[in-house]
Write a protein that holds these residues in place. Structure first.
Motif, PDB file in Angstrom:
ATOM      1  N   ARG A 111      31.399 -41.201  -6.740  1.00  0.00           N
ATOM      2  CA  ARG A 111      32.142 -39.941  -6.873  1.00  0.00           C
ATOM      3  C   ARG A 111      32.015 -39.332  -8.265  1.00  0.00           C
ATOM      4  N   ILE A 112      32.214 -40.129  -9.306  1.00  0.00           N
ATOM      5  CA  ILE A 112      32.237 -39.556 -10.659  1.00  0.00           C
ATOM      6  C   ILE A 112      30.862 -39.134 -11.157  1.00  0.00           C
ATOM      7  N   THR A 113      29.816 -39.767 -10.613  1.00  0.00           N
ATOM      8  CA  THR A 113      28.458 -39.421 -11.051  1.00  0.00           C
ATOM      9  C   THR A 113      27.809 -38.372 -10.153  1.00  0.00           C
ATOM     10  N   GLY A 114      28.342 -38.213  -8.935  1.00  0.00           N
ATOM     11  CA  GLY A 114      27.649 -37.376  -7.959  1.00  0.00           C
ATOM     12  C   GLY A 114      26.315 -37.977  -7.595  1.00  0.00           C
TER      13      GLY A 114
ATOM     14  N   ARG B  48      34.220 -39.383 -25.377  1.00  0.00           N
ATOM     15  CA  ARG B  48      33.661 -38.469 -24.366  1.00  0.00           C
ATOM     16  C   ARG B  48      33.680 -39.110 -22.975  1.00  0.00           C
ATOM     17  N   VAL B  49      33.391 -40.406 -22.912  1.00  0.00           N
ATOM     18  CA  VAL B  49      33.437 -41.114 -21.626  1.00  0.00           C
ATOM     19  C   VAL B  49      34.868 -41.125 -21.103  1.00  0.00           C
ATOM     20  N   ARG B  50      35.820 -41.451 -21.957  1.00  0.00           N
ATOM     21  CA  ARG B  50      37.231 -41.485 -21.560  1.00  0.00           C
ATOM     22  C   ARG B  50      37.660 -40.120 -21.016  1.00  0.00           C
ATOM     23  N   ALA B  51      37.255 -39.045 -21.699  1.00  0.00           N
ATOM     24  CA  ALA B  51      37.611 -37.691 -21.259  1.00  0.00           C
ATOM     25  C   ALA B  51      36.960 -37.361 -19.917  1.00  0.00           C
ATOM     26  N   ALA B  52      35.700 -37.748 -19.737  1.00  0.00           N
ATOM     27  CA  ALA B  52      35.003 -37.482 -18.479  1.00  0.00           C
ATOM     28  C   ALA B  52      35.657 -38.257 -17.334  1.00  0.00           C
ATOM     29  N   LEU B  53      36.045 -39.485 -17.584  1.00  0.00           N
ATOM     30  CA  LEU B  53      36.728 -40.271 -16.555  1.00  0.00           C
ATOM     31  C   LEU B  53      38.054 -39.609 -16.179  1.00  0.00           C
ATOM     32  N   ALA B  54      38.785 -39.152 -17.180  1.00  0.00           N
ATOM     33  CA  ALA B  54      40.071 -38.492 -16.924  1.00  0.00           C
ATOM     34  C   ALA B  54      39.884 -37.223 -16.090  1.00  0.00           C
TER      35      ALA B  54
END
Length: 161
Positions: free
Chosen positions: A147-150, A11-17
């Motif tokens: 950026r990725i966390t807002g 899930r982390v890998r997908a969110a990063l992508a």
């Protein structure tokens, strides 16, 4: 041989992508549940470890991404955020992030978690964060973390007097 498959890491890998990042996720033979353990395993300074700490702000989960060199002053930070901060229970951490203490990543949660980023992390060119499991880390920059966390940039300890 290290097992490199885990649903939380996927899930982390997908969110990063989704955010345009595809960092190499490093798996360790043994867990690195503390900033000191992670820094030693990576061969970096403890301050470059982006600790993912889940707290309860007036009962609601928040994620504080802090430098491994800091211990969050919850009273001080709570005053700045307008509420009372307490350490989250392991159940609240799991419910909010889908991950367990020691391996909480900045992303990959079932729903967005209000996130605060320790401005001290700006001092490092490369940060290392958990990837959803206590045996994992991945590299990213401070700007990428924000950026990725807002996330909202904050100081997590009072300025030196």
């Amino acid at each position: 041989m290290v097992n490199t498959e885990h649903p939380a890491v996927d899930r982390v890998r997908a969110a990063l992508a989704e955010h345009g990042l595809n960092p190499e996720i490093t798996w360790f033979e043994v867990g690195t549940p503390t900033a000191a353990a992670a820094a030693e395993a990576i061969g970096t300074t403890v301050g470059a470890i982006a600790n993912s700490l889940v707290f309860a702000l007036d009962g609601a989960p928040i994620l504080v991404m802090t430098s491994g060199a800091h211990r969050v002053d919850t009273d001080w930070l709570g005053e700045r955020l307008g509420g009372a901060i307490e350490r989250a229970s392991k159940d609240l951490v799991k419910d909010a992030t889908g991950q367990t203490i020691g391996g909480v990543a900045p992303v990959g949660h079932p729903a967005p978690v209000r996130t605060y980023i320790d401005t001290a992390l700006r001092d490092y060119d490369v940060l290392w964060a958990a990837a959803g499991h206590a045996h994992t880390v991945f590299p990213l920059s401070y700007d990428e973390l924000v950026r990725i966390t807002g996330g909202t940039e904050v100081e997590v300890v009072p300025p030196a007097q």
